[in-house]
Write a protein that holds these residues in place. Structure first.
Motif, PDB file in Angstrom:
ATOM      1  N   LYS A  89      -2.384   0.091 -13.326  1.00 31.97           N
ATOM      2  CA  LYS A  89      -1.268   1.032 -13.187  1.00 31.97           C
ATOM      3  C   LYS A  89      -0.343   0.594 -12.056  1.00 31.97           C
ATOM      4  CE  LYS A  89       0.016   5.882 -12.626  1.00 31.97           C
ATOM      5  NZ  LYS A  89       1.140   5.548 -11.733  1.00 31.97           N
ATOM      6  N   TYR A  90      -0.927   0.186 -10.954  1.00 28.77           N
ATOM      7  CA  TYR A  90      -0.115  -0.270  -9.818  1.00 28.77           C
ATOM      8  C   TYR A  90       0.731  -1.482 -10.202  1.00 28.77           C
ATOM      9  CZ  TYR A  90       1.158  -2.688  -5.557  1.00 28.77           C
ATOM     10  OH  TYR A  90       1.859  -3.356  -4.602  1.00 28.77           O
ATOM     11  N   LYS A 116       2.245   2.127  -3.369  1.00 33.82           N
ATOM     12  CA  LYS A 116       1.237   2.692  -4.265  1.00 33.82           C
ATOM     13  C   LYS A 116       1.195   4.219  -4.170  1.00 33.82           C
ATOM     14  CE  LYS A 116      -1.903  -1.272  -3.999  1.00 33.82           C
ATOM     15  NZ  LYS A 116      -3.223  -1.750  -3.556  1.00 33.82           N
ATOM     16  N   LYS A 117       1.597   4.750  -3.021  1.00 36.69           N
ATOM     17  CA  LYS A 117       1.458   6.179  -2.772  1.00 36.69           C
ATOM     18  C   LYS A 117       2.761   6.956  -2.949  1.00 36.69           C
ATOM     19  CE  LYS A 117      -2.121   5.091   0.617  1.00 36.69           C
ATOM     20  NZ  LYS A 117      -2.489   5.070   2.047  1.00 36.69           N
ATOM     21  N   GLU A 146     -12.642   2.623 -13.072  1.00 39.71           N
ATOM     22  CA  GLU A 146     -11.635   3.284 -12.229  1.00 39.71           C
ATOM     23  C   GLU A 146     -10.763   2.246 -11.515  1.00 39.71           C
ATOM     24  OE1 GLU A 146     -14.067   5.699  -9.739  1.00 39.71           O
ATOM     25  OE2 GLU A 146     -14.331   7.284 -11.249  1.00 39.71           O
ATOM     26  N   LYS A 147     -11.377   1.169 -11.055  1.00 39.99           N
ATOM     27  CA  LYS A 147     -10.625   0.109 -10.377  1.00 39.99           C
ATOM     28  C   LYS A 147      -9.651  -0.562 -11.337  1.00 39.99           C
ATOM     29  CE  LYS A 147     -11.165  -4.192  -7.792  1.00 39.99           C
ATOM     30  NZ  LYS A 147     -12.111  -5.212  -7.282  1.00 39.99           N
ATOM     31  N   GLU A 164       0.823  -1.201   0.000  1.00 41.68           N
ATOM     32  CA  GLU A 164       0.000   0.000   0.000  1.00 41.68           C
ATOM     33  C   GLU A 164       0.862   1.257   0.000  1.00 41.68           C
ATOM     34  OE1 GLU A 164      -3.280   0.336  -0.315  1.00 41.68           O
ATOM     35  OE2 GLU A 164      -3.303  -1.823  -0.662  1.00 41.68           O
ATOM     36  N   ASP A 217      -8.297   0.697 -14.029  1.00 43.79           N
ATOM     37  CA  ASP A 217      -7.209   1.649 -14.306  1.00 43.79           C
ATOM     38  C   ASP A 217      -6.209   1.681 -13.151  1.00 43.79           C
ATOM     39  OD1 ASP A 217      -8.254   2.387 -16.745  1.00 43.79           O
ATOM     40  OD2 ASP A 217      -9.310   4.148 -15.966  1.00 43.79           O
ATOM     41  N   ARG A 218      -6.739   1.766 -11.931  1.00 38.64           N
ATOM     42  CA  ARG A 218      -5.888   1.908 -10.742  1.00 38.64           C
ATOM     43  C   ARG A 218      -5.025   0.666 -10.522  1.00 38.64           C
ATOM     44  NH1 ARG A 218      -9.667   2.417  -7.618  1.00 38.64           N
ATOM     45  NH2 ARG A 218      -9.724   0.395  -6.574  1.00 38.64           N
ATOM     46  N   ILE A 219      -5.635  -0.495 -10.588  1.00 33.03           N
ATOM     47  CA  ILE A 219      -4.901  -1.729 -10.307  1.00 33.03           C
ATOM     48  C   ILE A 219      -3.906  -2.044 -11.419  1.00 33.03           C
ATOM     49  CG2 ILE A 219      -5.140  -4.233 -10.071  1.00 33.03           C
ATOM     50  CD1 ILE A 219      -7.641  -3.726  -8.413  1.00 33.03           C
TER      51      ILE A 219
END
Length: 213
Positions: free
Chosen positions: A165-166, A65-66, A158-159, A62, A161-163
């Motif tokens: 990218k991560y 990710k930030k 959105e999920k 986590e 895209d986010r996952i």
């Protein structure tokens, strides 16, 4: 599909895009082959090996990710871990290295299916390795996420895209390689065209082609 004879010791690493159904492919494949399947279990095994809490491993994911650390490409794990007396024992890099150590150990012990966690790069010199990537079209992946998790389609996009990218950033940071690029895998399959069972059968056929008799 009949599994038949495949070399005594092999490992399938399976990367997957969010919503592609890659987890179902991996589980189906492992069942057909009669081998162990490892996904989130890798965190628990790395925790057991290092003595570091599983929660800390999850928290490290986590935290990464930030951060902007993903802008830096890194070499793949080469077998090094930091000893407990070091101040960097629980660094993100060392936590990754323990996961990599566990992946190598599992691969050396017996045939298995390993999903995610840069297994394709960590085991790149393993002689019985088949590297697989499972994907799907953007719209179908989002629709599958919306249905499987009972969320609105906008949130599903959105999920995805986010996952994705991560996963791409995580892979680039730890291996210096492009996640999902066909040149980094032995076989790439789309669940737009094949069911998870059909994907598993195609992977088994690829194992026969590479390692069978």
């Amino acid at each position: 599909m009949e599994v038949g004879f495949i070399m005594e010791h092999f490992v399938v690493t399976l990367g997957r895009s969010c919503g592609s159904g890659g987890v179902e492919v991996g589980r189906t494949l492992a069942k057909k082959l009669g081998v162990e399947y490892y996904d989130s279990k890798l965190l628990r095994l790395a925790s057991d090996d290092s003595g570091i809490s599983e929660e800390l491993f999850a928290r490290a994911d986590e935290k990464l990710k930030k951060t902007l650390l993903f802008k830096v490409s890194r070499k793949s794990y080469g077998g090094e871990v930091i000893p407990p007396e070091s101040a960097d024992f629980t660094s993100n890099e060392n936590l990754y290295n323990y996961q990599a150590k566990v992946i190598r150990s599992l691969a050396e012990q017996s045939s298995c299916v390993i999903i995610g966690r840069c297994g394709d790069s960590i085991l790149q010199d393993f002689p019985g390795l088949l590297r697989v990537f499972i994907s799907g079209s953007y719209d179908k992946c989002a629709a599958r996420e919306a249905e499987d998790h009972a969320i609105k389609l906008k949130a599903a996009y959105e999920k995805v895209d986010r996952i994705n990218k991560y996963r791409a950033d995580y892979h680039m940071y730890h291996t210096g390689k492009v996640w999902g690029h066909p040149g980094n895998y032995d076989i790439c399959l789309s669940t737009d065209h094949f069911t998870p069972e059909e994907c598993a059968d195609l992977i088994i056929a690829a194992l026969h082609a590479r390692f069978g008799a």
